[in-house]
Design a protein around this motif. Structure first.
Motif, mmCIF file in Angstrom:
data_model
loop_
_atom_site.group_PDB
_atom_site.id
_atom_site.type_symbol
_atom_site.label_atom_id
_atom_site.label_comp_id
_atom_site.label_asym_id
_atom_site.label_seq_id
_atom_site.Cartn_x
_atom_site.Cartn_y
_atom_site.Cartn_z
ATOM 1 N N ARG A 77 -6.257 27.851 9.732
ATOM 2 C CA ARG A 77 -4.896 28.360 9.455
ATOM 3 C C ARG A 77 -3.668 27.814 9.339
ATOM 4 O O ARG A 77 -2.468 28.264 9.599
ATOM 5 C CB ARG A 77 -5.075 29.699 9.905
ATOM 6 C CG ARG A 77 -6.031 30.785 9.682
ATOM 7 C CD ARG A 77 -5.887 31.940 10.088
ATOM 8 N NE ARG A 77 -6.602 32.299 11.345
ATOM 9 C CZ ARG A 77 -7.598 32.138 11.883
ATOM 10 N NH1 ARG A 77 -8.548 31.798 10.973
ATOM 11 N NH2 ARG A 77 -8.072 32.593 13.034
ATOM 12 N N LYS A 78 -3.477 26.352 9.652
ATOM 13 C CA LYS A 78 -2.584 25.614 9.665
ATOM 14 C C LYS A 78 -2.592 24.355 8.623
ATOM 15 O O LYS A 78 -3.716 24.104 8.148
ATOM 16 C CB LYS A 78 -2.438 24.736 11.210
ATOM 17 C CG LYS A 78 -2.438 25.848 12.354
ATOM 18 C CD LYS A 78 -0.846 26.455 12.225
ATOM 19 C CE LYS A 78 -0.716 27.489 13.394
ATOM 20 N NZ LYS A 78 0.396 28.191 13.449
ATOM 21 N N PRO A 79 -1.524 23.748 8.304
ATOM 22 C CA PRO A 79 -1.429 22.761 7.062
ATOM 23 C C PRO A 79 -1.950 21.466 7.824
ATOM 24 O O PRO A 79 -2.186 21.236 9.071
ATOM 25 C CB PRO A 79 0.028 22.785 6.937
ATOM 26 C CG PRO A 79 0.750 23.050 7.867
ATOM 27 C CD PRO A 79 -0.221 23.997 8.747
ATOM 28 N N TRP A 80 -2.433 20.579 6.865
ATOM 29 C CA TRP A 80 -3.004 19.294 7.100
ATOM 30 C C TRP A 80 -1.834 18.535 7.869
ATOM 31 O O TRP A 80 -0.795 18.380 7.293
ATOM 32 C CB TRP A 80 -3.683 18.762 6.015
ATOM 33 C CG TRP A 80 -5.039 19.203 5.627
ATOM 34 C CD1 TRP A 80 -5.035 20.221 4.614
ATOM 35 C CD2 TRP A 80 -6.180 18.743 6.087
ATOM 36 N NE1 TRP A 80 -6.664 20.234 4.627
ATOM 37 C CE2 TRP A 80 -7.183 19.346 5.308
ATOM 38 C CE3 TRP A 80 -6.725 17.746 6.858
ATOM 39 C CZ2 TRP A 80 -8.617 19.267 5.649
ATOM 40 C CZ3 TRP A 80 -7.939 17.413 7.165
ATOM 41 C CH2 TRP A 80 -8.901 18.210 6.404
ATOM 42 N N LEU A 81 -2.307 17.541 8.617
ATOM 43 C CA LEU A 81 -1.140 16.693 8.980
ATOM 44 C C LEU A 81 -1.900 15.255 9.005
ATOM 45 O O LEU A 81 -3.245 15.151 9.078
ATOM 46 C CB LEU A 81 -1.055 16.754 10.760
ATOM 47 C CG LEU A 81 -0.624 18.049 10.954
ATOM 48 C CD1 LEU A 81 -0.357 18.246 12.582
ATOM 49 C CD2 LEU A 81 0.791 18.308 10.428
ATOM 50 N N VAL A 82 -1.148 14.147 8.943
ATOM 51 C CA VAL A 82 -1.527 12.739 8.543
ATOM 52 C C VAL A 82 -0.749 12.051 9.723
ATOM 53 O O VAL A 82 0.379 12.064 9.924
ATOM 54 C CB VAL A 82 -1.024 12.101 7.151
ATOM 55 C CG1 VAL A 82 -1.502 10.753 6.953
ATOM 56 C CG2 VAL A 82 -1.823 13.255 5.958
ATOM 57 N N VAL A 83 -1.809 11.137 10.268
ATOM 58 C CA VAL A 83 -1.308 10.391 11.402
ATOM 59 C C VAL A 83 -1.647 8.924 11.201
ATOM 60 O O VAL A 83 -2.678 8.724 10.779
ATOM 61 C CB VAL A 83 -2.082 10.838 12.960
ATOM 62 C CG1 VAL A 83 -1.537 10.068 13.937
ATOM 63 C CG2 VAL A 83 -1.877 12.209 13.207
#
Length: 95
Positions: A77-83
């Motif tokens: 239930r949270k957006p994708w993150l890119v690292v």
């Protein structure tokens, strides 16, 4: 938050601004209207620093066996993150 944590946070914000050619936002987090910490590459950045709190993420990004360009992470239930490593990001932005 104690004085040493605030100093460490400000030091990391200045460091990131210098590495990216950005500018540290004065009074960030201290007054309304001064959100985020650094402006760089046309983006507003929130800078977070922990002694070991991001160790697992670092292990994924710096995995010598797989050597990824970036890692995508997500919790329910949270957006994708890119690292990714800053040098790789700067390379992409400078193209």
């Amino acid at each position: 938050m104690g004085k040493s944590q605030k100093e460490k946070g400000s030091r990391r914000e200045r460091e990131f601004a210098q590495l990216t050619g950005g500018t540290k936002i004065p009074l960030s987090g201290a007054m309304e209207g001064y959100a985020n910490d650094v402006n760089a590459y046309g983006l507003e950045w929130e800078i977070k620093s922990r002694k070991t709190g991001f160790k697992t993420i670092y292990d994924w990004v710096l995995d010598e066996r797989e050597n990824p360009d970036a890692v995508a992470i997500k919790v329910d239930r949270k957006p994708w993150l890119v690292v990714m490593e800053l040098d790789k990001f700067k390379e992409l932005m400078d193209r």
